[in-house]
Motif scaffolding. Structure first.
Motif, PDB file in Angstrom:
ATOM      1  N   LYS A 129       0.479  -1.193  -0.501  1.00 57.63           N
ATOM      2  CA  LYS A 129      -0.188  -0.047  -0.232  1.00 57.63           C
ATOM      3  C   LYS A 129       1.026   1.124   0.199  1.00 57.63           C
ATOM      4  CE  LYS A 129      -3.736   2.072   3.109  1.00 57.63           C
ATOM      5  NZ  LYS A 129      -3.449   2.484   4.092  1.00 57.63           N
ATOM      6  N   LEU A 130       2.182   1.632   1.114  1.00 60.73           N
ATOM      7  CA  LEU A 130       2.389   2.186   0.974  1.00 60.73           C
ATOM      8  C   LEU A 130       4.462   2.557   0.040  1.00 60.73           C
ATOM      9  CD1 LEU A 130       3.546   5.082   2.472  1.00 60.73           C
ATOM     10  CD2 LEU A 130       4.245   3.577   4.523  1.00 60.73           C
ATOM     11  N   SER A 131       4.260   1.316  -0.118  1.00 66.23           N
ATOM     12  CA  SER A 131       6.227   0.931  -0.388  1.00 66.23           C
ATOM     13  C   SER A 131       6.190   0.163  -2.128  1.00 66.23           C
ATOM     14  CB  SER A 131       7.101   0.232   0.977  1.00 66.23           C
ATOM     15  OG  SER A 131       6.663   1.205   2.060  1.00 66.23           O
ATOM     16  N   GLN A 132       7.672   1.022  -2.833  1.00 66.41           N
ATOM     17  CA  GLN A 132       8.070  -0.298  -3.444  1.00 66.41           C
ATOM     18  C   GLN A 132       8.220  -1.393  -2.702  1.00 66.41           C
ATOM     19  OE1 GLN A 132      10.029   1.168  -6.891  1.00 66.41           O
ATOM     20  NE2 GLN A 132       8.258   3.642  -6.865  1.00 66.41           N
ATOM     21  N   VAL A 133       8.112  -3.027  -3.113  1.00 62.67           N
ATOM     22  CA  VAL A 133       8.925  -4.054  -2.743  1.00 62.67           C
ATOM     23  C   VAL A 133      10.141  -4.311  -3.296  1.00 62.67           C
ATOM     24  CG1 VAL A 133       9.153  -6.099  -1.797  1.00 62.67           C
ATOM     25  CG2 VAL A 133       7.095  -4.518  -1.266  1.00 62.67           C
ATOM     26  N   ARG A 134      11.512  -3.913  -3.841  1.00 66.68           N
ATOM     27  CA  ARG A 134      12.244  -4.300  -5.164  1.00 66.68           C
ATOM     28  C   ARG A 134      13.419  -5.266  -4.907  1.00 66.68           C
ATOM     29  NH1 ARG A 134      11.878  -0.234  -8.315  1.00 66.68           N
ATOM     30  NH2 ARG A 134      13.692  -0.666  -9.086  1.00 66.68           N
ATOM     31  N   LEU A 135      13.410  -6.058  -5.399  1.00 67.53           N
ATOM     32  CA  LEU A 135      14.770  -7.038  -5.006  1.00 67.53           C
ATOM     33  C   LEU A 135      16.162  -6.600  -5.504  1.00 67.53           C
ATOM     34  CD1 LEU A 135      15.691 -10.100  -4.559  1.00 67.53           C
ATOM     35  CD2 LEU A 135      15.349 -10.458  -6.801  1.00 67.53           C
ATOM     36  N   MET A 136      17.356  -5.787  -4.568  1.00 69.08           N
ATOM     37  CA  MET A 136      18.453  -6.011  -4.778  1.00 69.08           C
ATOM     38  C   MET A 136      19.216  -6.784  -5.724  1.00 69.08           C
ATOM     39  SD  MET A 136      20.013  -3.273  -3.363  1.00 69.08           S
ATOM     40  CE  MET A 136      21.167  -3.204  -3.417  1.00 69.08           C
ATOM     41  N   PRO A 145       9.105   3.888   0.499  1.00 71.89           N
ATOM     42  CA  PRO A 145       7.598   4.699   0.423  1.00 71.89           C
ATOM     43  C   PRO A 145       7.954   5.345  -0.538  1.00 71.89           C
ATOM     44  CG  PRO A 145       8.760   4.366   2.698  1.00 71.89           C
ATOM     45  CD  PRO A 145      10.247   3.398   1.924  1.00 71.89           C
ATOM     46  N   GLU A 146       6.364   5.137  -1.133  1.00 72.26           N
ATOM     47  CA  GLU A 146       6.163   6.409  -2.481  1.00 72.26           C
ATOM     48  C   GLU A 146       6.054   7.502  -1.935  1.00 72.26           C
ATOM     49  OE1 GLU A 146       5.459   4.017  -6.344  1.00 72.26           O
ATOM     50  OE2 GLU A 146       4.019   3.353  -4.796  1.00 72.26           O
ATOM     51  N   ARG A 147       6.320   7.816  -0.724  1.00 73.48           N
ATOM     52  CA  ARG A 147       6.676   9.663  -0.705  1.00 73.48           C
ATOM     53  C   ARG A 147       7.961  10.403  -1.233  1.00 73.48           C
ATOM     54  NH1 ARG A 147       1.978   8.453  -0.092  1.00 73.48           N
ATOM     55  NH2 ARG A 147       1.334   7.526   2.218  1.00 73.48           N
ATOM     56  N   GLU A 148       7.809  11.323  -1.644  1.00 68.53           N
ATOM     57  CA  GLU A 148       8.551  12.485  -2.365  1.00 68.53           C
ATOM     58  C   GLU A 148       8.947  13.241  -0.968  1.00 68.53           C
ATOM     59  OE1 GLU A 148       9.756  11.948  -5.160  1.00 68.53           O
ATOM     60  OE2 GLU A 148      11.046  13.742  -4.591  1.00 68.53           O
ATOM     61  N   VAL A 189      11.850  12.330   1.092  1.00 73.34           N
ATOM     62  CA  VAL A 189      11.605  12.136   2.591  1.00 73.34           C
ATOM     63  C   VAL A 189      12.560  11.315   2.711  1.00 73.34           C
ATOM     64  CG1 VAL A 189      10.748   9.895   3.913  1.00 73.34           C
ATOM     65  CG2 VAL A 189       9.214  11.055   3.148  1.00 73.34           C
ATOM     66  N   THR A 190      13.542  11.804   3.617  1.00 74.06           N
ATOM     67  CA  THR A 190      14.864  11.064   3.813  1.00 74.06           C
ATOM     68  C   THR A 190      15.298   9.830   5.063  1.00 74.06           C
ATOM     69  OG1 THR A 190      15.967  12.882   5.053  1.00 74.06           O
ATOM     70  CG2 THR A 190      16.092  12.410   2.444  1.00 74.06           C
ATOM     71  N   GLU A 191      14.022  10.054   6.620  1.00 75.61           N
ATOM     72  CA  GLU A 191      14.176   9.675   7.433  1.00 75.61           C
ATOM     73  C   GLU A 191      12.624   8.758   7.628  1.00 75.61           C
ATOM     74  OE1 GLU A 191      16.978   9.447   9.433  1.00 75.61           O
ATOM     75  OE2 GLU A 191      18.278  11.391   8.301  1.00 75.61           O
ATOM     76  N   ILE A 192      12.589   7.838   8.511  1.00 71.70           N
ATOM     77  CA  ILE A 192      11.092   7.567   8.744  1.00 71.70           C
ATOM     78  C   ILE A 192      10.507   8.386   9.574  1.00 71.70           C
ATOM     79  CG2 ILE A 192      10.395   5.715  10.205  1.00 71.70           C
ATOM     80  CD1 ILE A 192      12.945   3.684   9.045  1.00 71.70           C
ATOM     81  N   HIS A 193      11.453   9.112  10.963  1.00 74.87           N
ATOM     82  CA  HIS A 193      10.160   9.920  11.633  1.00 74.87           C
ATOM     83  C   HIS A 193       9.817  11.547  11.117  1.00 74.87           C
ATOM     84  CE1 HIS A 193      14.773  12.040  11.890  1.00 74.87           C
ATOM     85  NE2 HIS A 193      14.022  12.950  12.190  1.00 74.87           N
ATOM     86  N   ASP A 244       1.525   6.677   7.872  1.00 78.30           N
ATOM     87  CA  ASP A 244       3.198   5.965   6.881  1.00 78.30           C
ATOM     88  C   ASP A 244       3.861   5.089   8.559  1.00 78.30           C
ATOM     89  OD1 ASP A 244       1.290   7.254   4.635  1.00 78.30           O
ATOM     90  OD2 ASP A 244       2.682   8.960   4.865  1.00 78.30           O
ATOM     91  N   ARG A 245       3.741   5.654   9.215  1.00 80.22           N
ATOM     92  CA  ARG A 245       5.163   5.009   9.959  1.00 80.22           C
ATOM     93  C   ARG A 245       4.389   4.170  10.547  1.00 80.22           C
ATOM     94  NH1 ARG A 245       6.373  10.034  12.232  1.00 80.22           N
ATOM     95  NH2 ARG A 245       4.924   9.854  13.966  1.00 80.22           N
ATOM     96  N   ALA A 246       3.153   3.220  10.912  1.00 82.00           N
ATOM     97  CA  ALA A 246       2.779   2.346  10.746  1.00 82.00           C
ATOM     98  C   ALA A 246       1.966   1.688   9.832  1.00 82.00           C
ATOM     99  CB  ALA A 246       1.016   2.442  11.919  1.00 82.00           C
ATOM    100  N   GLN A 247       1.331   1.923   8.723  1.00 78.34           N
ATOM    101  CA  GLN A 247       2.208   1.723   8.016  1.00 78.34           C
ATOM    102  C   GLN A 247       3.486   0.663   7.185  1.00 78.34           C
ATOM    103  OE1 GLN A 247      -0.346  -0.086   5.837  1.00 78.34           O
ATOM    104  NE2 GLN A 247       0.631  -1.171   4.327  1.00 78.34           N
TER     105      GLN A 247
END
Lengths: 140, 140
Positions: free
Chosen positions: A20-27, A39-42, A44-48, A54-57
């Protein structure tokens, strides 16, 4: 603001799908099963910096992913981290570790060169992980 | 089951106080401001093994701590990680990183020897961090 994936993440990893929030990517590193949540949020560099919602998600996406990877690959340990010293766009590493892997017990970052998957291996890994995550994964 | 802190965490870090779920501990390494959250749950080695309620609490404790440390120490970047390859008891690292610190841009683990605080420095750090966290910190 429109989310744009950082070019370094685009270059080093392949899209498995989206939660729902994040791209899931294989390194693209065959040494360990290694999956990123981005997380698809422009900007943002830190979880906080994420909203509380969004943090709960992110926590639930991370725990779901970690548990599925640990089971699928019979991990000895999961390593989960938000570092971002080189690539500032928020991305959370989920790495399956084994006591027999080439970097154990050190963390993986900066230890050994990336070892790209050969031939069809990466597509097989993606399919295997997609199948394990399918109950929450969107493929669009 | 009664929670008991792992002896290696006891040896390497000092209690700052407690949040609702986790012990807040200062790593005795003067190279970087480095704080651990240790959820007081016996036998847990992975975040996904916590209950959903505990995970939500851990996320909020982690984000609160990271934001306060980033502000207090004017971090260039926060590094946040659950690794546990050497010490299996779940503990989440929160490390204030600077572009001028001795390990930058590498992660801190296994790069350089620990540099214990000298004399009264560690007590001063603890007081400073306690003050920044006081709205959610229990000192018992």
């Amino acid at each position: 603001m429109m989310f744009e994936l950082h070019p370094a993440l685009e270059a080093d990893s392949v899209l498995i799908g989206r939660f729902k929030l994040s791209q899931v990517r294989l390194m693209n590193d065959a040494k360990y099963p290694w999956v990123l949540l981005v997380p698809e949020r422009e900007g943002v560099t830190e979880i906080h910096q994420l909203s509380a919602e969004d943090r709960a998600q992110l926590m639930e996406e991370s725990a779901f992913l970690a548990e599925k990877l640990a089971t699928l690959f019979r991990a000895d340990k999961m390593n989960i981290a938000a570092i971002g010293n080189m690539v500032p766009q928020l991305h959370v590493h989920h790495i399956v570790r084994y006591k027999t892997d080439p970097a154990w017990p050190a963390p993986v970052w900066g230890k050994l060169p990336m070892k790209p998957y050969a031939g069809k291996e990466i597509q097989q890994m993606i399919e295997k992980i997609r199948d394990a995550l399918k109950e929450r994964l969107f493929l669009k």
